[in-house]
Structures are given as structure tokens and as C-alpha cells.
Write a protein that holds these residues in place. Structure first.
Motif, PDB file in Angstrom:
ATOM      1  N   ALA A  47      -2.703  -9.919  -5.509  1.00 60.26           N
ATOM      2  CA  ALA A  47      -2.082 -11.200  -5.856  1.00 60.26           C
ATOM      3  C   ALA A  47      -0.589 -11.197  -5.548  1.00 60.26           C
ATOM      4  O   ALA A  47       0.036 -12.250  -5.483  1.00 60.26           O
ATOM      5  CB  ALA A  47      -2.303 -11.504  -7.338  1.00 60.26           C
ATOM      6  N   LYS A  48      -0.008 -10.003  -5.340  1.00 60.91           N
ATOM      7  CA  LYS A  48       1.427  -9.910  -5.052  1.00 60.91           C
ATOM      8  C   LYS A  48       1.734 -10.038  -3.561  1.00 60.91           C
ATOM      9  O   LYS A  48       2.888 -10.197  -3.182  1.00 60.91           O
ATOM     10  CB  LYS A  48       1.986  -8.594  -5.572  1.00 60.91           C
ATOM     11  CG  LYS A  48       1.940  -8.463  -7.088  1.00 60.91           C
ATOM     12  CD  LYS A  48       2.557  -7.153  -7.543  1.00 60.91           C
ATOM     13  CE  LYS A  48       2.536  -7.040  -9.069  1.00 60.91           C
ATOM     14  NZ  LYS A  48       3.138  -5.773  -9.536  1.00 60.91           N
ATOM     15  N   ALA A  49       0.709  -9.943  -2.709  1.00 59.02           N
ATOM     16  CA  ALA A  49       0.920 -10.013  -1.261  1.00 59.02           C
ATOM     17  C   ALA A  49       1.189 -11.446  -0.828  1.00 59.02           C
ATOM     18  O   ALA A  49       0.633 -12.397  -1.378  1.00 59.02           O
ATOM     19  CB  ALA A  49      -0.290  -9.455  -0.523  1.00 59.02           C
ATOM     20  N   ARG A  50       2.040 -11.588   0.177  1.00 57.74           N
ATOM     21  CA  ARG A  50       2.409 -12.909   0.683  1.00 57.74           C
ATOM     22  C   ARG A  50       1.814 -13.133   2.065  1.00 57.74           C
ATOM     23  O   ARG A  50       1.643 -12.189   2.834  1.00 57.74           O
ATOM     24  CB  ARG A  50       3.925 -13.039   0.764  1.00 57.74           C
ATOM     25  CG  ARG A  50       4.640 -12.814  -0.559  1.00 57.74           C
ATOM     26  CD  ARG A  50       6.124 -13.004  -0.394  1.00 57.74           C
ATOM     27  NE  ARG A  50       6.840 -12.751  -1.641  1.00 57.74           N
ATOM     28  CZ  ARG A  50       8.120 -13.006  -1.834  1.00 57.74           C
ATOM     29  NH1 ARG A  50       8.846 -13.512  -0.844  1.00 57.74           N
ATOM     30  NH2 ARG A  50       8.701 -12.751  -2.987  1.00 57.74           N
ATOM     31  N   PRO A  51       1.530 -14.379   2.398  1.00 56.34           N
ATOM     32  CA  PRO A  51       1.103 -14.679   3.764  1.00 56.34           C
ATOM     33  C   PRO A  51       2.206 -14.322   4.765  1.00 56.34           C
ATOM     34  O   PRO A  51       3.381 -14.201   4.401  1.00 56.34           O
ATOM     35  CB  PRO A  51       0.857 -16.198   3.737  1.00 56.34           C
ATOM     36  CG  PRO A  51       0.621 -16.524   2.308  1.00 56.34           C
ATOM     37  CD  PRO A  51       1.492 -15.585   1.539  1.00 56.34           C
ATOM     38  N   THR A  52       1.834 -14.175   6.000  1.00 55.24           N
ATOM     39  CA  THR A  52       2.787 -13.868   7.062  1.00 55.24           C
ATOM     40  C   THR A  52       3.889 -14.923   7.118  1.00 55.24           C
ATOM     41  O   THR A  52       3.629 -16.118   6.950  1.00 55.24           O
ATOM     42  CB  THR A  52       2.061 -13.832   8.417  1.00 55.24           C
ATOM     43  OG1 THR A  52       0.918 -12.982   8.307  1.00 55.24           O
ATOM     44  CG2 THR A  52       2.977 -13.325   9.527  1.00 55.24           C
ATOM     45  N   HIS A  63      -3.355 -12.218  12.382  1.00 52.10           N
ATOM     46  CA  HIS A  63      -2.629 -11.453  11.365  1.00 52.10           C
ATOM     47  C   HIS A  63      -3.608 -10.665  10.481  1.00 52.10           C
ATOM     48  O   HIS A  63      -3.631 -10.827   9.266  1.00 52.10           O
ATOM     49  CB  HIS A  63      -1.800 -12.399  10.479  1.00 52.10           C
ATOM     50  CG  HIS A  63      -0.946 -13.355  11.247  1.00 52.10           C
ATOM     51  ND1 HIS A  63       0.222 -12.973  11.862  1.00 52.10           N
ATOM     52  CD2 HIS A  63      -1.092 -14.689  11.486  1.00 52.10           C
ATOM     53  CE1 HIS A  63       0.771 -14.030  12.454  1.00 52.10           C
ATOM     54  NE2 HIS A  63      -0.007 -15.082  12.244  1.00 52.10           N
ATOM     55  N   PRO A  64      -4.420  -9.791  11.063  1.00 55.60           N
ATOM     56  CA  PRO A  64      -5.480  -9.133  10.289  1.00 55.60           C
ATOM     57  C   PRO A  64      -4.964  -8.271   9.136  1.00 55.60           C
ATOM     58  O   PRO A  64      -5.548  -8.280   8.048  1.00 55.60           O
ATOM     59  CB  PRO A  64      -6.207  -8.282  11.341  1.00 55.60           C
ATOM     60  CG  PRO A  64      -5.214  -8.086  12.444  1.00 55.60           C
ATOM     61  CD  PRO A  64      -4.419  -9.347  12.481  1.00 55.60           C
ATOM     62  N   GLU A  65      -3.887  -7.529   9.355  1.00 54.83           N
ATOM     63  CA  GLU A  65      -3.392  -6.643   8.292  1.00 54.83           C
ATOM     64  C   GLU A  65      -2.821  -7.448   7.129  1.00 54.83           C
ATOM     65  O   GLU A  65      -3.052  -7.121   5.957  1.00 54.83           O
ATOM     66  CB  GLU A  65      -2.338  -5.690   8.854  1.00 54.83           C
ATOM     67  CG  GLU A  65      -2.905  -4.687   9.850  1.00 54.83           C
ATOM     68  CD  GLU A  65      -1.847  -3.728  10.351  1.00 54.83           C
ATOM     69  OE1 GLU A  65      -0.680  -3.831   9.917  1.00 54.83           O
ATOM     70  OE2 GLU A  65      -2.186  -2.855  11.173  1.00 54.83           O
TER      71      GLU A  65
END
Length: 381
Positions: A290-295, A279-281
Motif C-alpha cells: 500500500a506504500k508503493a506509488r505508481p510510476t 512498467h512491470p516492476e
């Protein structure tokens, strides 16, 4: 059925003190941070303190109208109002006494707690107070703005639930600080392999080495003899670690869901290298925001920060002036340290936190915090 949780932010101002005055208040959902009610009013000629109290009353009434059984965390940048309503300062001014009495009648005392926040974290209430004063200057009362059509749903909490920046408190007697001794749980079989192990995975138990680490931590803390309460994440590895230490002190463990590890989604059980390959991207986005979530629908660090901040405030309210052992995980402990330091979100990536390590943070009555210890592993040598 238990009521909801609200955060009330209130403020008041006077242009001249005394002078033309107004107040503003917002009610936030305690879980999402979303503003769900606003109140503001121009109150004529008054002092700042009178306007602040009237803002408090309006915010409490707005929360009561939404749910009279709700628990309410009032956050204001007026130290006077917070200390008086918390019962730590006497109310001597005759203008304040009836206002404080009215505020206490809006909701039962056990449903409301008060927290000081710096002015920069009270911007919405301050904005409304100024809108009310502007309206009064124009010869009218404040009116709420019409809601926007098809407003977007806020998926992330909009506020940073950070402790105020630490600073000197002058000659004020702030009393005994509340001390959090932060203990990361001992190793599991996933720890030596550096695999993502959050609240969305298999919830592993302590390994043999992890149990040994918990015993060593218990011995070290018992030698200091200072723990008065134990609070822990409800996950198995933290429960086992906390119960080992609590037994040395003859204490019960109180579990707080807000202290559980972040949910790593589809990354649970994988190494960093495996996530980078699969899941590189998503990984790049997660490391950059900090707002991004893991896959796969995991939690963002923004969401984590909000719930950890709420958990911190609950523990501070329950154990003022005590030394509390907080048994948690890498991400929540780093977040508590980061918030105490007033550091940016990416500071999480600049801290080392070993299994069964100890940190310590002290919280003072004026809202300031001081980091006293970080990643101490001397008891494991």
C-alpha cells in the motif's frame, strides 16, 4: 490566512486509580500524520479521568503554541472525555468540571472537534503517559528525548486513519447514526476500456451512458427520499453525477478534495495490460504494498487512506445523524468500506465497484461503523 490542521492524541493513566498518575499527548500534522510536538508529565496522586483531562489540556496547548488559528481534531480512547467535551454527556464530578472548563478556554470551540478512537490507535499518547509515570516513580519528571541527528523525512503518513472496528454497544443509546450513501460516478469514455483514470489525468466528463446512469441513480435515491446532504469529489465526472442527484432533492453540493481519485502518475489513461508491459516492476510493487506509488510520482494507497480518513471525519463532524450522499471514485469508496470493516489494505483488490453503483456505511456515536450495502446496481437494470 487560514490556520493549519492538527491532530491531537491524548491519554492519561493512574496506577491504582487513584494512584500515581501521568499524562501524555502528541500533536500530528493534519496532512502528513507526522508527530510535531510531544508533552507528558507526572502529576502525583490522581485518577485516570483527571490524568486524561490534563493530557487533553496539554495537547491543546501544544497545538495552540504551534498555531493559535489551527483547526484541531482531538482523538482519545476515553469515551468519557470525548462525550463530555462534545457536549453530549453532563459533567457531574467536581474534579472534572474545572478541567473541562480549562480545556474549553485553550482554543475557540469552533476550532476543535472530538473523536473517539480505540486504545490501539492511541499508542503514542499512552506510551508518553507511561513514561511520565515511570519517571515519577523514579523521583523525577519526564523529559523529552533528544532529537536524532539528521532524522529522515517521513514521506508517508504513519497512521492508519481507520474507523474503529464495528461491535455491539450494549444497552447504550447511541442516537441516530450518520449514514454515508456512497455513489460512484457514472461512466466516462475511459471506463468501458478499463483505463486508469485518476486525479492526475485528463479529468474526463461523463459519457452519454454515464449521464443516463446518473439520472437512474438520482431516481432511485429520490424514491427512497432519504438524502439530506450531498458531498462530492471536485473532479468533473463526480461533480456532474452529484449535481444530477442533488437537483432531485433541491440540495447544494459541497466539494471535498480528500474524496478525489488517487493520482495514478504515468499510468493515467493506460490499461492494466499496458502498464504491465511498460512498467512491470513498478506494477508488481504497487500490487504488493500500500506504500508503493505508481510510476512517475503518483499517490500510494497509504496516502489515499490518510486523506480519505480525514475527509470522512470532516463530513461526520459536519452532518451528525444525517444521511449524506457521498459521490466519489473507485479507490476512495473502497477505502471507506475497507476502513469501516477494519479490513487490511489488500482488501481493495477484492471488491467490485461498478460505475454508478451504490454502497452504504453507517457510523455510530461510539465510533463503530457498519457496512449496510455494497455495489448495488439494481437501479441500472
Amino acid at each position: 490566512m487560514a490556520g493549519r490542521r492538527f491532530v491531537v492524541e491524548a491519554d492519561g493513566g493512574s496506577r491504582g486509580n487513584p494512584g500515581p498518575a501521568g499524562y501524555g499527548a502528541v500533536v500530528r500534522d493534519g496532512d502528513t500524520g507526522r508527530i510535531i510536538a510531544e508533552a507528558a508529565e507526572f502529576i502525583g496522586h490522581a485518577t485516570n479521568n483527571v490524568a486524561e483531562y490534563k493530557g487533553l489540556i496539554a495537547g491543546l496547548k501544544a497545538a495552540r503554541d504551534l498555531d493559535p488559528d489551527a483547526s484541531v481534531d482531538v482523538r482519545m480512547d476515553s469515551k468519557l472525555v470525548v462525550e463530555q467535551m462534545s457536549g453530549r454527556w453532563k459533567i457531574k464530578h467536581p474534579d472534572m468540571q474545572p478541567l473541562a472548563a480549562e480545556a474549553r478556554t485553550v482554543l475557540p470551540r469552533g476550532q476543535v472537534k472530538y473523536t473517539w478512537i480505540p486504545r490501539e490507535r492511541n499508542k503514542d499518547a499512552d506510551r508518553l503517559a507511561n513514561e511520565a509515570m515511570d519517571a515519577g516513580k523514579a523521583g523525577r519528571q519526564w523529559e523529552p528525548k533528544a532529537p536524532k541527528a539528521a532524522a529522515a523525512v517521513v514521506e508517508e503518513p504513519p497512521l492508519e486513519t481507520a474507523a474503529p472496528k464495528a461491535g455491539w454497544a450494549g444497552d447504550a443509546d447511541l442516537g441516530t447514526p450518520t449514514t454515508f450513501v456512497l455513489l460512484r460516478h457514472g461512466e466516462t469514455h475511459l471506463t468501458p476500456e478499463k483505463r486508469f483514470s485518476g486525479s492526475g489525468g485528463t479529468d474526463p466528463e461523463l459519457s452519454e451512458k454515464g449521464r443516463w446512469q446518473a439520472e437512474r441513480a438520482a431516481e432511485a435515491l429520490a424514491a427512497r427520499g432519504s438524502v439530506q446532504a450531498v458531498v462530492a469529489s471536485p473532479m468533473l465526472r463526480t461533480r456532474q453525477t452529484a449535481e444530477t442527484v442533488a437537483a432531485r432533492f433541491g440540495l447544494d453540493v459541497r466539494y471535498e478534495d480528500g474524496l478525489r481519485e488517487v493520482d495514478f502518475g504515468a499510468w493515467e489513461g493506460l490499461t492494466f495490460g499496458e502498464v504491465q508491459e511498460r512498467h512491470p516492476e513498478d506494477l508488481t510493487a504497487w500490487l504488493g504494498s500500500a506504500k508503493a506509488r505508481p510510476t512517475g510520482g503518483g499517490e500510494s494507497f497509504t496516502t489515499l487512506t490518510h486523506r480519505v480518513g480525514v475527509a470522512r471525519d470532516k463530513v461526520l463532524a459536519r452532518y451528525p445523524g444525517k444521511t449524506v450522499l457521498v459521490v466519489s471514485h473507485v479507490s476512495p469508496i473502497k477505502t471507506l468500506v475497507r476502513l469501516a470493516l477494519g479490513a487490511p489494505p489488500d482488501a481493495l483488490y477484492r471488491m467490485e465497484l461498478s460505475a454508478a453503483s451504490l454502497c452504504a456505511v453507517q457510523y455510530y456515536a461510539d465510533g463503530n461503523a457498519s457496512v449496510r450495502l455494497l455495489n448495488d446496481t439494481g437501479h441500472l437494470r
